[in-house]
Motif scaffolding. Sequence first.
Motif, PDB file in Angstrom:
ATOM      1  N   LYS A  35      -6.501   1.140   3.881  1.00 27.04           N
ATOM      2  CA  LYS A  35      -5.795   1.304   2.598  1.00 27.04           C
ATOM      3  C   LYS A  35      -4.958   0.089   2.241  1.00 27.04           C
TER       4      LYS A  35
ATOM      5  N   ALA B 227       0.812  -1.233   0.000  1.00 27.38           N
ATOM      6  CA  ALA B 227       0.000   0.000   0.000  1.00 27.38           C
ATOM      7  C   ALA B 227       0.835   1.268   0.000  1.00 27.38           C
TER       8      ALA B 227
ATOM      9  N   GLU C 163      -7.551   4.042   9.540  1.00 27.97           N
ATOM     10  CA  GLU C 163      -7.419   4.672   8.208  1.00 27.97           C
ATOM     11  C   GLU C 163      -6.270   4.046   7.408  1.00 27.97           C
TER      12      GLU C 163
END
Length: 399
Positions: free
Chosen positions: A239, A102, A235
């Motif tokens: 992702k 990511a 958060e």
Amino acid sequence: MLRADFPILSRTVYGKPLVYLDNAATTQKPRCVVEAITEQYYNTNANVHRGVHFLSQQATELHEAARECVRRFIHAERTSEIVFTRGTTESLNLLAESAGAAFLREGDEVVLSEMEHHSNIVPWQLLRERRGITIKVCPVTDEGLLNLEALERLLTPRTRLVSLCHVSNVLGTVNPIRRIAEMVHSHGALLCVDGAQSVPHRAIDVRELGCDFLAFSGHKAYGPTGIGVLYGREELLEKMPPYQGGGEMIARVTFAKTTYERLPYKFEAGTPDYVGSHALATALDYMERAGMDAIAAHERDLTRYATERLSAISGLHIYGTALDKEAVVSFNVEGVHPFDLGTLLDRLGIAIRTGHHCAQPLMARFGTEGMARASFALYNTREEINALADGIERVRKMF
Ligand code: C6P
């Protein structure tokens, strides 16, 4: 009396009372944890998250209550941030693989330190082979502290992630994570903390520490083997792609396209260790009842006392003299190979660990192949440290 909660502590080895000082490798288990495991297999065993039937629902409730218990224990904001894994090693592999995909591109930098366990080195090297990232290493001072000025100098605009242990499994050094988090974040990077040796010993608040990820193992915190945790800020986890594929982690599967479950299930492919999670929660509850501050104070007293007793032995050298040091004393005795020391102490009923402690770069830093290590838990006593010191004296005289 807490020792009475640990049946194994009353056994003997070679006819001698067991003096168990290998707690950084794994702790012994209180009766309540062992009973939680048998009780669940006897009464509440069913696969979780799938069944409409009563037992499956009860097992699911226990598993999810365990997640909430972990959340509370490390003061995370949400249960979606608590991913169950097999242990610290799997947590760090998951992170390297998934955060690597990511957040890291070729040429990006990951900063580690000389005092890391192999579990916090090799996954990043595997990522380096796959993605061409660069690994930089923060040096350790002669006292066994992270060199924070050097760390700051290592941080560049290409630094994406810093991964450090909270407490060294060899030196016992407690790294100033909060300060490091501020430094790392001010350079726009993420901070992962290997909490394998801190979670069992002190109250942990991930929000106060300011870390983005935290990994730890259940078995070093009075829980069973085979269960651990990766905490990650929601958060960031959102992702990150899944680590493994299979049941549990999917929303819908077609041959054309598969969509994934919400957090944290996206990272938990296959039947989870729901017996392990419940037993881990039982262990964390046990520690909370004993009191995290009381555990920390007791182990600090033992660490100071062991340092004092061992330093008085001629030819004994202690590695790691940080003021903020926890539950671990590593040492060598001049003229005695650590393996011989460990073997001879074992004959006296004293269990310590010897070797490189899965930290070969740190051994190289201190110019040795191996060390002997005594590590403490809430049930150890000053008398046991006396036995260790007397045992080392006896062995020393044989050489
Ligand atoms: N250290 C010891 O020092 P696992 O094996 O996944 O439960 O934990 C790995 C690990 C990761 N980080 C640190 C700082 C550790 O201390 C450990 C495990 C043990 O004796 C075994 S080498």
